[in-house]
Design a protein around this motif. Sequence first.
Motif, PDB file in Angstrom:
ATOM      1  N   UNK A 115       0.852  -1.174   0.000  1.00 54.73           N
ATOM      2  CA  UNK A 115       0.000   0.000   0.000  1.00 54.73           C
ATOM      3  C   UNK A 115       0.899   1.239   0.000  1.00 54.73           C
ATOM      4  N   UNK A 116       0.377   2.304  -0.573  1.00 57.01           N
ATOM      5  CA  UNK A 116       1.123   3.559  -0.680  1.00 57.01           C
ATOM      6  C   UNK A 116       0.783   4.449   0.517  1.00 57.01           C
ATOM      7  N   UNK A 117       1.755   5.182   0.969  1.00 57.81           N
ATOM      8  CA  UNK A 117       1.540   6.117   2.068  1.00 57.81           C
ATOM      9  C   UNK A 117       2.402   7.359   1.851  1.00 57.81           C
ATOM     10  N   UNK A 118       1.927   8.476   2.396  1.00 52.67           N
ATOM     11  CA  UNK A 118       2.667   9.729   2.285  1.00 52.67           C
ATOM     12  C   UNK A 118       3.647   9.828   3.447  1.00 52.67           C
ATOM     13  N   UNK A 119       4.835  10.323   3.139  1.00 50.96           N
ATOM     14  CA  UNK A 119       5.867  10.472   4.156  1.00 50.96           C
ATOM     15  C   UNK A 119       6.871  11.526   3.699  1.00 50.96           C
ATOM     16  N   UNK A 120       7.735  11.946   4.607  1.00 50.31           N
ATOM     17  CA  UNK A 120       8.831  12.837   4.245  1.00 50.31           C
ATOM     18  C   UNK A 120       9.971  11.954   3.753  1.00 50.31           C
ATOM     19  N   UNK A 121      10.487  12.293   2.599  1.00 53.47           N
ATOM     20  CA  UNK A 121      11.577  11.527   2.010  1.00 53.47           C
ATOM     21  C   UNK A 121      12.840  12.379   2.086  1.00 53.47           C
ATOM     22  N   UNK A 122      13.823  11.870   2.817  1.00 53.55           N
ATOM     23  CA  UNK A 122      15.070  12.601   2.991  1.00 53.55           C
ATOM     24  C   UNK A 122      15.942  12.439   1.747  1.00 53.55           C
ATOM     25  N   UNK A 123      16.422  13.553   1.226  1.00 56.32           N
ATOM     26  CA  UNK A 123      17.274  13.533   0.037  1.00 56.32           C
ATOM     27  C   UNK A 123      18.666  13.052   0.410  1.00 56.32           C
ATOM     28  N   UNK A 124      19.187  13.567   1.503  1.00 53.96           N
ATOM     29  CA  UNK A 124      20.526  13.232   1.990  1.00 53.96           C
ATOM     30  C   UNK A 124      20.604  13.712   3.432  1.00 53.96           C
ATOM     31  N   UNK A 125      21.657  13.343   4.148  1.00 52.63           N
ATOM     32  CA  UNK A 125      21.820  13.876   5.501  1.00 52.63           C
ATOM     33  C   UNK A 125      21.932  15.397   5.395  1.00 52.63           C
ATOM     34  N   UNK A 126      21.575  16.138   6.442  1.00 53.00           N
ATOM     35  CA  UNK A 126      21.498  17.595   6.337  1.00 53.00           C
ATOM     36  C   UNK A 126      22.739  18.282   5.766  1.00 53.00           C
ATOM     37  N   UNK A 127      23.906  17.999   6.301  1.00 64.66           N
ATOM     38  CA  UNK A 127      25.107  18.702   5.846  1.00 64.66           C
ATOM     39  C   UNK A 127      25.497  18.251   4.445  1.00 64.66           C
ATOM     40  N   UNK A 128      25.385  16.952   4.181  1.00 65.23           N
ATOM     41  CA  UNK A 128      25.690  16.459   2.832  1.00 65.23           C
ATOM     42  C   UNK A 128      24.713  17.035   1.818  1.00 65.23           C
ATOM     43  N   UNK A 129      23.455  17.169   2.191  1.00 68.95           N
ATOM     44  CA  UNK A 129      22.470  17.781   1.307  1.00 68.95           C
ATOM     45  C   UNK A 129      22.893  19.213   0.989  1.00 68.95           C
ATOM     46  N   UNK A 130      23.274  19.976   2.024  1.00 73.21           N
ATOM     47  CA  UNK A 130      23.684  21.364   1.823  1.00 73.21           C
ATOM     48  C   UNK A 130      24.885  21.443   0.879  1.00 73.21           C
ATOM     49  N   UNK A 131      25.870  20.595   1.115  1.00 73.34           N
ATOM     50  CA  UNK A 131      27.100  20.647   0.315  1.00 73.34           C
ATOM     51  C   UNK A 131      26.914  20.109  -1.098  1.00 73.34           C
ATOM     52  N   UNK A 132      26.209  18.986  -1.242  1.00 68.88           N
ATOM     53  CA  UNK A 132      26.192  18.258  -2.511  1.00 68.88           C
ATOM     54  C   UNK A 132      24.921  18.433  -3.338  1.00 68.88           C
ATOM     55  N   UNK A 133      23.779  18.544  -2.684  1.00 72.32           N
ATOM     56  CA  UNK A 133      22.514  18.484  -3.407  1.00 72.32           C
ATOM     57  C   UNK A 133      21.783  19.812  -3.540  1.00 72.32           C
TER      58      UNK A 133
END
Length: 138
Positions: A88-106
Amino acid sequence: MIKISQKLRSQLWWLIISVDYDYSRITIADHDLTDEVLTLWLEDKQDFKNSIDECLQVDIRVRDMARIIKTENLNSYEGTRLHPTKNFAYKTRIEINTPVQWYRDDASIPEQQWTREAILKALLTQLVEAGAASDYAY
């Protein structure tokens, strides 16, 4: 909670007073990120400084930065996932990357700017709320 030294607290209050409590006048003149510290140099939009040395330097621990990124949901988005076993499908928050790695890389350049502004807002909010709480303490 961002750790703010007494000296920095005083300097931030002087900056707030110098902008006549108009927080929108406080801007980030420059920034630098190391493995341990995010450094922001702050100034008044209506009183630009000639050099970075004249700006107020604020050092924020990377773990405080990461906490703010996570709290503000900057490194994630709301999406739909499929449960691995129950189909079954459900809505959730999907993390792109860890916070600092997201800031630096994504994060894009505007997203990085929004992040720094969110950190500045959190810092000023914490300072003002702590100041107001101490004014009414008995």
